[in-house]
Design an enzyme around this catalytic site. Structure first.
Site, short mmCIF file in Angstrom:
data_model
loop_
_atom_site.label_atom_id
_atom_site.label_comp_id
_atom_site.label_asym_id
_atom_site.label_seq_id
_atom_site.Cartn_x
_atom_site.Cartn_y
_atom_site.Cartn_z
N SER A 61 0.81 -1.21 0.00
CA SER A 61 0.00 0.00 0.00
C SER A 61 0.85 1.26 0.00
CB SER A 61 -0.94 0.00 1.20
OG SER A 61 -0.21 -0.13 2.41
N HIS A 111 2.29 4.34 4.88
CA HIS A 111 1.55 5.13 3.90
C HIS A 111 2.15 6.52 3.75
CE1 HIS A 111 -2.26 2.48 4.64
NE2 HIS A 111 -1.27 1.82 4.04
#
Length: 234
Positions: A61, A111
């Site tokens: 991610s 992230h």
């Protein structure tokens, strides 16, 4: 994986496979490196009891956030992030906050490192006037992988045949050189003949051919010459 498919289609179509591959490889390294620096900074400035870089994390991610930054960098439109309308270029930041609010167990530093890696990649890409060295390496690697296929194609490729009587069909070079073409009707005659088999024009090596009257071949009318040409060329 659906997010990777959607972003991958947009980016690879716009930049090509070689540059897309080099970008993904660069973002993987950069996102992990930035995440490690952020974790080290937390340990130095906030004195965590357990270093964050000793925690286990798994996923792609962070790279997806970096790809989102790259894909939306030049966009002036607005997009919906979970019902919230934000400028497209800032969608990754909004998604970072919202995901952390609804799914607190995800890696915030991972992230965040991906977003910073995407911004750093854009800055480095803007500083290069041409393709990056990694992109050139990927193109060379792809060229090397395609070499056996190109070799097989070159061996199987058939050359176009040159149509015309006396020039193809398995004749040897000696027979081809002995034949001569009539300048009046373009008929290829055998080297043993001095008169065109089709129209009766004489063969001359040093100049233009001219009709030669003989007792065996009578003068042909224009209609008969036209009929023979149609019969020959179809």
């Amino acid at each position: 994986m659906l997010s990777l498919l959607w972003k991958g289609i947009q980016l690879e179509t716009s930049m090509g496979s070689a540059e897309f591959t080099s970008m993904v490889a660069t973002l993987v390294s950069m996102s992990q490196g930035v995440t490690l620096l952020l974790a080290k900074s937390l340990l130095i400035f906030f004195d965590y009891e357990r270093p964050y870089y000793n925690e286990y994390s798994l996923g792609f991610s962070g790279v997806l956030f970096a790809m989102k930054v790259v894909a939306n960098a030049q966009s002036d439109e607005y997009t919906s992030v979970h019902g919230l309308m934000v400028p497209t270029r800032y969608a990754a930041w909004a998604e970072l906050i919202l995901i952390q609010m609804f799914v607190p167990g995800v890696s915030f530093l991972g992230h965040l490192g991906g977003i910073l890696a995407g911004l750093l990649y854009l800055r480095l890409k803007a500083s290069f006037s041409g393709p990056s060295p990694l992109t050139q390496l990927m193109r060379g690697f792809r060229h090397a992988l395609n070499w056996p296929l190109r070799l097989v194609k070159s061996l199987l490729r058939t050359r176009p045949r040159i149509t015309g009587r006396g020039t193809t069909g398995g004749r040897n070079a000696r027979d081809t050189l002995q034949r001569w073409r009539c300048q009046a009707c373009t008929f290829d005659n055998s080297g043993r003949l001095n008169i065109c088999e089709m129209c009766g024009t004489g063969h001359a090596d040093d100049g233009p051919s001219s009709p030669v009257p003989t007792s065996d071949i009578h003068d042909l009318s224009l209609e008969e010459l036209r009929r023979r040409r149609i019969q020959r060329f179809g």
